[in-house]
Design a protein around this motif. Sequence first.
Motif, PDB file in Angstrom:
ATOM      1  N   ARG A 112       0.860  -1.192   0.000  1.00 24.61           N
ATOM      2  CA  ARG A 112       0.000   0.000   0.000  1.00 24.61           C
ATOM      3  C   ARG A 112       0.888   1.231   0.000  1.00 24.61           C
ATOM      4  NH1 ARG A 112      -3.104  -3.724   3.062  1.00 24.61           N
ATOM      5  NH2 ARG A 112      -5.257  -3.845   2.334  1.00 24.61           N
ATOM      6  N   PHE A 113       0.646   2.091  -0.996  1.00 23.45           N
ATOM      7  CA  PHE A 113       1.413   3.326  -1.099  1.00 23.45           C
ATOM      8  C   PHE A 113       0.664   4.419  -0.341  1.00 23.45           C
ATOM      9  CE2 PHE A 113       2.227   0.610  -4.712  1.00 23.45           C
ATOM     10  CZ  PHE A 113       3.614   0.578  -4.755  1.00 23.45           C
ATOM     11  N   ASP A 114       1.353   5.516  -0.035  1.00 18.09           N
ATOM     12  CA  ASP A 114       0.699   6.508   0.835  1.00 18.09           C
ATOM     13  C   ASP A 114      -0.375   7.317   0.114  1.00 18.09           C
ATOM     14  OD1 ASP A 114       2.312   8.243  -0.640  1.00 18.09           O
ATOM     15  OD2 ASP A 114       2.464   9.619   1.070  1.00 18.09           O
ATOM     16  N   ASP A 115      -0.420   7.223  -1.236  1.00 19.03           N
ATOM     17  CA  ASP A 115      -1.488   7.925  -1.958  1.00 19.03           C
ATOM     18  C   ASP A 115      -2.723   7.042  -2.139  1.00 19.03           C
ATOM     19  OD1 ASP A 115      -0.670   6.049  -3.758  1.00 19.03           O
ATOM     20  OD2 ASP A 115      -0.045   7.448  -5.325  1.00 19.03           O
ATOM     21  N   GLY A 116      -2.735   5.889  -1.472  1.00 19.81           N
ATOM     22  CA  GLY A 116      -3.907   5.009  -1.531  1.00 19.81           C
ATOM     23  C   GLY A 116      -3.798   3.919  -2.594  1.00 19.81           C
ATOM     24  N   ALA A 117      -2.804   4.034  -3.499  1.00 20.45           N
ATOM     25  CA  ALA A 117      -2.640   2.991  -4.532  1.00 20.45           C
ATOM     26  C   ALA A 117      -2.208   1.681  -3.867  1.00 20.45           C
ATOM     27  CB  ALA A 117      -1.599   3.439  -5.555  1.00 20.45           C
ATOM     28  N   GLU A 118      -2.579   0.564  -4.521  1.00 19.51           N
ATOM     29  CA  GLU A 118      -2.240  -0.751  -3.975  1.00 19.51           C
ATOM     30  C   GLU A 118      -1.672  -1.633  -5.075  1.00 19.51           C
ATOM     31  OE1 GLU A 118      -5.179  -2.797  -1.755  1.00 19.51           O
ATOM     32  OE2 GLU A 118      -5.835  -0.994  -0.678  1.00 19.51           O
ATOM     33  N   LEU A 119      -0.877  -2.587  -4.681  1.00 23.99           N
ATOM     34  CA  LEU A 119      -0.308  -3.549  -5.628  1.00 23.99           C
ATOM     35  C   LEU A 119      -0.127  -4.866  -4.884  1.00 23.99           C
ATOM     36  CD1 LEU A 119       1.083  -4.140  -8.371  1.00 23.99           C
ATOM     37  CD2 LEU A 119       3.154  -3.105  -7.454  1.00 23.99           C
ATOM     38  N   ALA A 120      -0.689  -5.943  -5.458  1.00 29.37           N
ATOM     39  CA  ALA A 120      -0.508  -7.265  -4.851  1.00 29.37           C
ATOM     40  C   ALA A 120       0.500  -8.019  -5.700  1.00 29.37           C
ATOM     41  CB  ALA A 120      -1.844  -8.001  -4.793  1.00 29.37           C
TER      42      ALA A 120
ATOM     43  N   PRO B 103      -9.788  -8.603   7.987  1.00 29.83           N
ATOM     44  CA  PRO B 103      -9.643  -9.255   6.681  1.00 29.83           C
ATOM     45  C   PRO B 103      -8.960  -8.373   5.635  1.00 29.83           C
ATOM     46  CG  PRO B 103     -11.955  -8.716   7.139  1.00 29.83           C
ATOM     47  CD  PRO B 103     -11.191  -8.401   8.374  1.00 29.83           C
ATOM     48  N   GLN B 104      -8.880  -7.054   5.893  1.00 33.88           N
ATOM     49  CA  GLN B 104      -8.201  -6.196   4.901  1.00 33.88           C
ATOM     50  C   GLN B 104      -6.690  -6.456   4.867  1.00 33.88           C
ATOM     51  OE1 GLN B 104      -9.767  -5.473   7.831  1.00 33.88           O
ATOM     52  NE2 GLN B 104     -10.208  -3.296   7.787  1.00 33.88           N
ATOM     53  N   LEU B 105      -6.175  -7.199   5.860  1.00 30.80           N
ATOM     54  CA  LEU B 105      -4.747  -7.527   5.866  1.00 30.80           C
ATOM     55  C   LEU B 105      -4.533  -8.906   5.256  1.00 30.80           C
ATOM     56  CD1 LEU B 105      -3.816  -6.330   9.479  1.00 30.80           C
ATOM     57  CD2 LEU B 105      -3.115  -5.251   7.326  1.00 30.80           C
ATOM     58  N   GLY B 106      -3.494  -9.031   4.433  1.00 28.36           N
ATOM     59  CA  GLY B 106      -3.091 -10.345   3.937  1.00 28.36           C
ATOM     60  C   GLY B 106      -2.045 -10.937   4.885  1.00 28.36           C
ATOM     61  N   VAL B 107      -1.392 -12.026   4.459  1.00 27.65           N
ATOM     62  CA  VAL B 107      -0.357 -12.621   5.325  1.00 27.65           C
ATOM     63  C   VAL B 107       0.826 -11.652   5.460  1.00 27.65           C
ATOM     64  CG1 VAL B 107       1.213 -14.575   5.639  1.00 27.65           C
ATOM     65  CG2 VAL B 107      -1.034 -14.946   4.615  1.00 27.65           C
ATOM     66  N   HIS B 108       1.250 -11.074   4.321  1.00 30.33           N
ATOM     67  CA  HIS B 108       2.373 -10.122   4.335  1.00 30.33           C
ATOM     68  C   HIS B 108       1.888  -8.792   3.754  1.00 30.33           C
ATOM     69  CE1 HIS B 108       4.987 -13.471   5.197  1.00 30.33           C
ATOM     70  NE2 HIS B 108       4.659 -14.075   4.073  1.00 30.33           N
ATOM     71  N   ASN B 109       2.036  -7.737   4.514  1.00 29.49           N
ATOM     72  CA  ASN B 109       1.543  -6.419   4.092  1.00 29.49           C
ATOM     73  C   ASN B 109       2.661  -5.396   4.234  1.00 29.49           C
ATOM     74  OD1 ASN B 109      -1.580  -7.136   4.327  1.00 29.49           O
ATOM     75  ND2 ASN B 109      -0.480  -7.958   6.091  1.00 29.49           N
ATOM     76  N   VAL B 110       2.850  -4.610   3.180  1.00 26.86           N
ATOM     77  CA  VAL B 110       3.905  -3.599   3.207  1.00 26.86           C
ATOM     78  C   VAL B 110       3.253  -2.237   3.014  1.00 26.86           C
ATOM     79  CG1 VAL B 110       5.956  -2.750   2.000  1.00 26.86           C
ATOM     80  CG2 VAL B 110       5.639  -5.205   2.336  1.00 26.86           C
ATOM     81  N   PHE B 111       3.529  -1.326   3.927  1.00 27.35           N
ATOM     82  CA  PHE B 111       3.009   0.044   3.840  1.00 27.35           C
ATOM     83  C   PHE B 111       4.202   0.949   3.554  1.00 27.35           C
ATOM     84  CE2 PHE B 111      -1.320  -0.530   5.481  1.00 27.35           C
ATOM     85  CZ  PHE B 111      -1.222  -1.821   5.990  1.00 27.35           C
ATOM     86  N   LEU B 112       4.216   1.542   2.334  1.00 25.24           N
ATOM     87  CA  LEU B 112       5.370   2.362   1.957  1.00 25.24           C
ATOM     88  C   LEU B 112       5.061   3.842   2.153  1.00 25.24           C
ATOM     89  CD1 LEU B 112       6.608   0.504  -1.254  1.00 25.24           C
ATOM     90  CD2 LEU B 112       7.585   0.438   1.047  1.00 25.24           C
ATOM     91  N   SER B 113       6.078   4.582   2.583  1.00 26.76           N
ATOM     92  CA  SER B 113       5.867   6.007   2.829  1.00 26.76           C
ATOM     93  C   SER B 113       6.029   6.788   1.532  1.00 26.76           C
ATOM     94  CB  SER B 113       6.860   6.515   3.870  1.00 26.76           C
ATOM     95  OG  SER B 113       8.112   6.692   3.280  1.00 26.76           O
ATOM     96  N   GLY B 114       5.556   8.015   1.538  1.00 28.51           N
ATOM     97  CA  GLY B 114       5.565   8.843   0.329  1.00 28.51           C
ATOM     98  C   GLY B 114       6.968   9.167  -0.133  1.00 28.51           C
ATOM     99  N   ASP B 115       7.806   9.639   0.779  1.00 24.58           N
ATOM    100  CA  ASP B 115       9.151  10.031   0.371  1.00 24.58           C
ATOM    101  C   ASP B 115      10.100   8.862   0.592  1.00 24.58           C
ATOM    102  OD1 ASP B 115      11.364  11.303  -0.431  1.00 24.58           O
ATOM    103  OD2 ASP B 115      11.009  13.121   0.749  1.00 24.58           O
ATOM    104  N   TYR B 116      10.159   8.008  -0.451  1.00 24.90           N
ATOM    105  CA  TYR B 116      10.900   6.736  -0.356  1.00 24.90           C
ATOM    106  C   TYR B 116      12.367   6.999  -0.028  1.00 24.90           C
ATOM    107  CZ  TYR B 116      11.817   1.889  -1.968  1.00 24.90           C
ATOM    108  OH  TYR B 116      12.155   0.567  -2.067  1.00 24.90           O
ATOM    109  N   ARG B 117      12.983   7.892  -0.769  1.00 25.28           N
ATOM    110  CA  ARG B 117      14.421   8.144  -0.587  1.00 25.28           C
ATOM    111  C   ARG B 117      14.709   8.699   0.818  1.00 25.28           C
ATOM    112  NH1 ARG B 117      19.464   8.784  -3.859  1.00 25.28           N
ATOM    113  NH2 ARG B 117      20.748   8.655  -2.013  1.00 25.28           N
TER     114      ARG B 117
END
Length: 510
Positions: free
Chosen positions: A93-101, A319-333
């Motif tokens: 989950r990216f901080d702008d609400g986008a998601e990628l499985a 249930p909104q969580l899967g087995v492995h969930n990654v929450f990434l912050s906006g300013d990656y660097r």
Amino acid sequence: MYSHPTALVIGAGIGGIAAAARLARCGYQVTVVEKNAKPGGRCDQLIRDGHRFDIGPTLFLMPEIFAETYAALGERMQDHLDLRRIDPTYRIRFDDGAELALTSDLHAMREQIEAIEPGSLSGLLRYLAEGHLHYHLALERFVGRNFYNLLDYFSPQNLPLLFQLKALKKHYDNVGNYFQHPHLKAAFTFQNMYLGISPYDALATYSLIQYTELADGVWFPMGGLYRVIETLESIAQAQGVRFRYNTPVKRIQVNGNRATGIVLQDDSELAADVIVANADLPYVYRHLLPDEGAAKRLGRLKYTSSAIMFYWGVDKSYPQLGVHNVFLSGDYRASFDRIFKDKTLPDEPSFYVHAPARIDPATAPAGQDTLMVLVPVGHIDDAAAQDWGALQARARVAVLRRLAAIGAGDLEQHLKFEASYTPRDWQTRYNLAKGAAFGLSHNFMQVGYLRPQNRHPRYRNLYFAGGSTHPGTGLPLVLLSARLTTERILKEMGVPQPAPDLKFATADAA
Ligand SMILES: Cc1cc2nc3c(=O)[nH]c(=O)nc-3n(C[C@H](O)[C@H](O)[C@H](O)COP(=O)(O)OP(=O)(O)OC[C@H]3O[C@@H](n4cnc5c(N)ncnc54)[C@H](O)[C@@H]3O)c2cc1C
């Protein structure tokens, strides 16, 4: 003398157990001394009120390396571990609400990544092809072998590997050859944090992780990662290894160029032909050996990140969580700069949540959840102002805020209990130097022959097996370390050994 040589192993982490079992199988009389009350080291377990947590590792990667360990001990992995494949591997989950499985299903992957960046499927296929090359070349020529001297490492045969493995290029720069969108660049580099390194510093070689996750799979042993420890410990015991828990080692005794034995906390002494230190290598130099100069030099090397952890037993399921969930912050660097340069918690932390009850219902009471949260932070640095209590509190607020955004805003009200680790806990519980969760870093100057070797340069019967020696950190590499160290002991101590086999046993995990 070598009919029944003796070995002492300091530490019952996965590296210590595997080295002990391998040595016992080759005829050594082995005793493992461990400071804690149970085996596992960082691969520890917490059971409370019907909730079962893995304390450290939660990702079972590279099953072929685990299978080789069981096979070398005369066992079949599938008789000991009930492995289940996790796919999608992660929900990002990216901080702008986008998601990628992330998934091995190329159709599902194409739909998702093409929506983010049109044309990116071909980039993914090329990226995976490169990861495939890196994975196999690195295992066969670089990671899965001992280097006995510098020429062995920088040999004419190895020099082309520098380029083939892109060892002089940074991972984040390299991923730009395949993807342009920052979400995809992040999704295919954040995994460097499993090695505790920033993708801006990591060698491009490490695209091998993304490859193996999608090609060979991310697995979960039913019962949790601690099943690996329990089964290896019982195999070692069956081979005759004796385990002594609650037995901290105070000092390694040396005489000339030999290590003669160890002194325990109660001042009793044990002698052996060979000593294998599984405790974190920089800690061993600093606290168990007499050479302060070497300890200081090691102290100046680069260390991996640490982690603030939360272990939450909750009386509700999310249930909104899967087995492995990654929450990434906006300013990656910036988040990596805060961890690796400022040695602190990023202003907007990225984090990982493990929710194992979806795959293994026995990890939580029915209808409830067992949640493990890992927030990467800098390692302990005496020169930095680090108030771990305050950083822990800030990390907790940030995690709860992000979880609220996915509909888990009531989580705090449903907490039955909370346990938490800061870098100080990693340091005191497992004697990890600087509280660095993954040990010494893996930059170019700290890998291969340039990494502290698995035998002490002066004390010629003192060996190392674990994450801070060759080849590096993570359960699979530590299992390789146990194999390489055992091979070296057998070679150098003159005990007959089976021919080294660099081809791994086939993983029949599937
Ligand atoms: C939060 C976290 C998440 C991770 N996630 C993953 C993952 O998902 N997948 C993965 O593959 N890897 C993961 N890792 C990395 C993995 O846990 C380690 O690489 C691996 O467990 C290290 O094993 P080891 O045997 O080298 O050392 P350790 O586990 O540190 O074992 C060393 C042992 O030595 C003992 N010891 C220390 N000093 C003494 C002394 N003086 N006397 C006696 N005993 C002593 C310690 O108590 C410990 O039991 C993770 C690590 C952490 C911290």
